[in-house]
Design a protein around this motif. Structure first.
Motif, mmCIF file in Angstrom:
data_model
loop_
_atom_site.group_PDB
_atom_site.id
_atom_site.type_symbol
_atom_site.label_atom_id
_atom_site.label_comp_id
_atom_site.label_asym_id
_atom_site.label_seq_id
_atom_site.Cartn_x
_atom_site.Cartn_y
_atom_site.Cartn_z
ATOM 1 N N LEU A 108 -6.443 0.552 8.758
ATOM 2 C CA LEU A 108 -7.111 0.696 7.473
ATOM 3 C C LEU A 108 -6.634 1.966 6.757
ATOM 4 C CD1 LEU A 108 -9.190 -0.117 5.341
ATOM 5 C CD2 LEU A 108 -10.946 1.009 6.729
ATOM 6 N N LYS A 109 -6.554 3.063 7.491
ATOM 7 C CA LYS A 109 -6.085 4.317 6.886
ATOM 8 C C LYS A 109 -4.656 4.169 6.376
ATOM 9 C CE LYS A 109 -9.034 7.176 9.848
ATOM 10 N NZ LYS A 109 -9.053 8.059 11.046
ATOM 11 N N ARG A 110 -3.833 3.496 7.144
ATOM 12 C CA ARG A 110 -2.439 3.306 6.732
ATOM 13 C C ARG A 110 -2.362 2.470 5.449
ATOM 14 N NH1 ARG A 110 -0.533 2.059 11.519
ATOM 15 N NH2 ARG A 110 -0.540 -0.210 11.273
ATOM 16 N N GLN A 111 -3.183 1.405 5.386
ATOM 17 C CA GLN A 111 -3.177 0.554 4.202
ATOM 18 C C GLN A 111 -3.742 1.301 2.980
ATOM 19 O OE1 GLN A 111 -1.842 -2.613 3.853
ATOM 20 N NE2 GLN A 111 -2.270 -2.235 1.689
ATOM 21 N N MET A 112 -4.716 2.146 3.194
ATOM 22 C CA MET A 112 -5.301 2.908 2.095
ATOM 23 C C MET A 112 -4.261 3.793 1.409
ATOM 24 S SD MET A 112 -9.015 4.011 3.664
ATOM 25 C CE MET A 112 -9.488 4.998 2.250
ATOM 26 N N ASP A 113 -3.319 4.285 2.177
ATOM 27 C CA ASP A 113 -2.270 5.131 1.602
ATOM 28 C C ASP A 113 -1.174 4.307 0.916
ATOM 29 O OD1 ASP A 113 -3.466 7.478 2.417
ATOM 30 O OD2 ASP A 113 -2.433 7.524 4.345
ATOM 31 N N ALA A 126 -0.582 -8.480 2.775
ATOM 32 C CA ALA A 126 -1.738 -8.512 3.677
ATOM 33 C C ALA A 126 -2.462 -9.848 3.659
ATOM 34 C CB ALA A 126 -2.711 -7.383 3.328
ATOM 35 N N ILE A 127 -2.688 -10.423 2.473
ATOM 36 C CA ILE A 127 -3.443 -11.668 2.402
ATOM 37 C C ILE A 127 -2.685 -12.819 3.051
ATOM 38 C CG2 ILE A 127 -2.604 -12.315 0.100
ATOM 39 C CD1 ILE A 127 -5.401 -13.451 -0.468
ATOM 40 N N HIS A 128 -1.382 -12.838 2.927
ATOM 41 C CA HIS A 128 -0.587 -13.926 3.488
ATOM 42 C C HIS A 128 -0.452 -13.787 5.009
ATOM 43 C CE1 HIS A 128 0.500 -13.572 -0.777
ATOM 44 N NE2 HIS A 128 0.505 -14.888 -0.729
ATOM 45 N N GLU A 129 -0.264 -12.557 5.470
ATOM 46 C CA GLU A 129 -0.188 -12.329 6.917
ATOM 47 C C GLU A 129 -1.508 -12.700 7.585
ATOM 48 O OE1 GLU A 129 0.799 -8.222 7.024
ATOM 49 O OE2 GLU A 129 2.899 -8.519 6.443
ATOM 50 N N TYR A 130 -2.608 -12.300 6.942
ATOM 51 C CA TYR A 130 -3.909 -12.582 7.540
ATOM 52 C C TYR A 130 -4.269 -14.063 7.454
ATOM 53 C CZ TYR A 130 -8.905 -12.286 8.526
ATOM 54 O OH TYR A 130 -10.169 -12.468 9.058
ATOM 55 N N PHE A 362 -12.516 -9.227 -5.551
ATOM 56 C CA PHE A 362 -12.182 -8.471 -4.354
ATOM 57 C C PHE A 362 -11.875 -9.340 -3.137
ATOM 58 C CE2 PHE A 362 -14.968 -5.654 -6.880
ATOM 59 C CZ PHE A 362 -14.053 -4.650 -7.128
ATOM 60 N N GLY A 363 -12.130 -10.646 -3.236
ATOM 61 C CA GLY A 363 -11.861 -11.521 -2.100
ATOM 62 C C GLY A 363 -10.387 -11.525 -1.739
ATOM 63 N N GLY A 364 -10.072 -11.186 -0.480
ATOM 64 C CA GLY A 364 -8.684 -11.165 -0.038
ATOM 65 C C GLY A 364 -7.924 -9.931 -0.473
ATOM 66 N N ASN A 365 -8.621 -8.828 -0.766
ATOM 67 C CA ASN A 365 -7.919 -7.615 -1.174
ATOM 68 C C ASN A 365 -7.158 -7.003 0.008
ATOM 69 O OD1 ASN A 365 -9.359 -5.008 -0.072
ATOM 70 N ND2 ASN A 365 -11.007 -6.400 -0.665
ATOM 71 N N PRO A 366 -6.161 -6.159 -0.240
ATOM 72 C CA PRO A 366 -5.315 -5.644 0.840
ATOM 73 C C PRO A 366 -6.072 -4.923 1.949
ATOM 74 C CG PRO A 366 -4.298 -5.204 -1.287
ATOM 75 C CD PRO A 366 -5.669 -5.744 -1.575
ATOM 76 N N LEU A 367 -7.090 -4.150 1.598
ATOM 77 C CA LEU A 367 -7.835 -3.415 2.621
ATOM 78 C C LEU A 367 -8.576 -4.384 3.545
ATOM 79 C CD1 LEU A 367 -9.362 -0.470 0.534
ATOM 80 C CD2 LEU A 367 -7.285 -0.462 1.923
ATOM 81 N N ALA A 368 -9.308 -5.334 2.958
ATOM 82 C CA ALA A 368 -10.100 -6.271 3.751
ATOM 83 C C ALA A 368 -9.211 -7.124 4.653
ATOM 84 C CB ALA A 368 -10.931 -7.160 2.828
#
Length: 497
Positions: A108-113, A126-130, A362-368
């Motif tokens: 999460l910290k890495r994605q936040m940056d 992120a959304i496609h990988e998840y 916000f559904g499927g945002n990079p952080l989530a």
């Protein structure tokens, strides 16, 4: 006068015994090397004042003497004084892999940056990988995912798609169900404590709950659990008569309460959570699916509390019912406490969303999505589903011994790390333990640093749904505390005589 003095002495002795014994039990909590940070924030008094004056009063507190938490680590929470608590409720089955799990925190910290938010009108990895990783956990044809932020949103969307797809508004839910608290999902919820006087249940039929312990039918051969209700029934191996009787109401609704040759949605929790970890009779869900589909309807499994390995035996609760739904809603444990939820369905049902525009900011945002992906990794890498099965089964069997020992423990039930203890005033009538007595027991557990949940339509079920990283030693400690809390109840009751 002598009698009053004896009563006073007995009461004081019981209180003294409780005060002396509780620290000894707390000292036996399994060791933990983690040292919480020293708390330097707002005072407890300031928080209480703001809570009373500025925060929605619907946010009710469980304990008479509230706890002020400031940090979490795996299966433990720490209050502002640094006291450690064993968390057996995990934010209502939400913290799946552990509070502040290091791997989840790291990604999460890495994605936040890197990237917080764009929008689903663009691509981001992120959304496609998840999405690929999440749908791999489902059988065909459940391969299309919509991301939302909460379970209420997920169930709202599931209901919406089902009605568009079938062309029928009629929906069947079970009494005792909790599917959310939004204006729409409240109509799918059938617990009076969560229900407002507001028009929300259009064409929703709330049928009799198929409860093997508290319902009209059911007993010792009905439940998919290591522990069966202590109640006789006439069911035979491979044939649950209770299931057949409860199914009669499903068929009645299909016959009398929906358009001819049409049905919309049958929605259910795989194990009812807020209703007090209520499990259905064997075969009930599978046969209900067949009846609903025969009339053109579709079926939704609410996995908000049962999903992601919590039941131990399976990754999804619906697998324990030997039935594959058409729509699955999920939240809570999907993000280990991060706001994330999803609906998974078939390509055919998902296609109805092309009829107009649909958007979730916000559904499927990079952080989530980054958090959700890490949660799946941790469940697999740390074998948390297997741990839920092993430790949960151990706790369940140990709690069953308390049912045999204490008259107030009417039923012990559940699977994996989704367990419930129903407390009663009388085992024969199954009358609920008075609320004051129940809350005193929950308060005793809190004083022994055990956090539990409350459930059941009569508010007499202790819910046990800890982070899935809990250990057997934690379980042993928890059971010892339950035993002490039940004994404290008996001592208080004796002091009143």
């Amino acid at each position: 006068m002598q009698r009053c003095m004896r009563q006073l002495l007995t009461t004081r002795t019981a209180q003294l015994t409780r005060c002396l014994s509780t620290p000894a039990i707390v000292a036996n909590m399994p060791p933990c090397d983690f040292v919480p940070a020293k708390y330097t924030g707002m005072s407890n008094e300031q928080m209480s004042k703001i809570r009373a004056e500025n925060i929605n009063p619907a946010y009710a507190l469980l304990y008479k003497n509230p706890i002020y938490f400031q940090q979490g680590h795996m299966q433990y929470l720490y209050d502002t004084d640094g006291n450690r608590y064993l968390d057996l409720i995990a934010g209502i089955a939400t913290v799946s892999v552990g509070h502040c799990h290091p791997k989840v925190n790291e990604v999460l910290k890495r994605q936040m940056d890197r990237l917080w938010h764009t929008s689903n009108i663009y691509y981001h990895p992120a959304i496609h990988e998840y999405a690929e990783k999440l749908v791999a956990k489902f059988p065909d044809p459940l391969k299309v995912v919509f991301f939302t932020n909460s379970g209420s949103e997920a169930n709202d969307l599931g209901l919406f798609m089902a009605r568009l797809y079938t062309g029928c508004m009629d929906t069947i839910v079970l009494r005792g169900a909790y599917h959310g608290a939004s204006p729409t999902t409240m109509g799918m919820t059938a617990l009076s404590s969560w229900y407002y006087n507001y028009p929300s249940a259009t064409s929703i039929h709330k049928i009799r709950n198929a409860d093997p312990y508290g319902g009209i039918w059911g007993g010792k051969a009905c439940r998919d659990s290591l522990i069966q209700p202590d109640r006789d029934c006439s069911c035979q191996p491979g044939k649950c008569e209770a299931s057949e009787r409860y199914l009669e109401e499903v068929n009645d609704v299909l016959t009398f309460c929906s358009p001819e040759n049409k049905m919309g949605l049958f929605a259910h929790e795989s194990i009812q959570g807020n209703a007090g970890v209520m499990q259905f009779p064997k075969g009930y869900i599978k046969e209900a699916y067949a009846a609903v589909r025969a009339k053109g309807g579709v079926c939704l499994a609410d996995e908000v509390q049962t999903g992601f390995g919590r039941t131990g035996e399976h990754f999804w609760g619906f697998q324990g019912n030997d039935a594959v739904p058409d729509i699955v809603s999920m939240a809570k444990g999907i993000g280990n406490g991060f706001p994330l939820a999803a609906v998974i369905t078939t390509k055919e049902i998902a296609s109805v969303m092309r009829r107009s525009r649909h958007f979730n900011t916000f559904g499927g945002n990079p952080l989530a999505c980054t958090v959700g992906s890490a949660v799946l990794d941790v469940i697999e890498e740390e074998k948390l589903q297997e741990n839920a099965q092993e430790v949960g089964s151990f706790i369940l069997l140990e709690l069953a011994k308390l049912r045999d020992e204490f008259e107030i423990v009417g039923d012990v039930r559940g699977k994996g790390l989704m367990l419930g203890l129903e407390l009663v005033a009388d085992k024969k009538t199954r009358k609920a333990l008075p609320t004051e007595d129940f809350l005193n027991i929950v308060e005793d557990l809190k004083d022994m640093r055990i956090l539990t949940g409350l459930g059941g339509h009569r508010n007499n079920v202790i819910r046990v749904k800890p982070p899935m990283c809990i250990t057997k030693a934690d379980g042993e400690y928890a059971v010892a505390c339950f035993k002490k809390a039940f004994q404290n109840h008996l001592d208080r009751k004796a002091s009143r005589v």
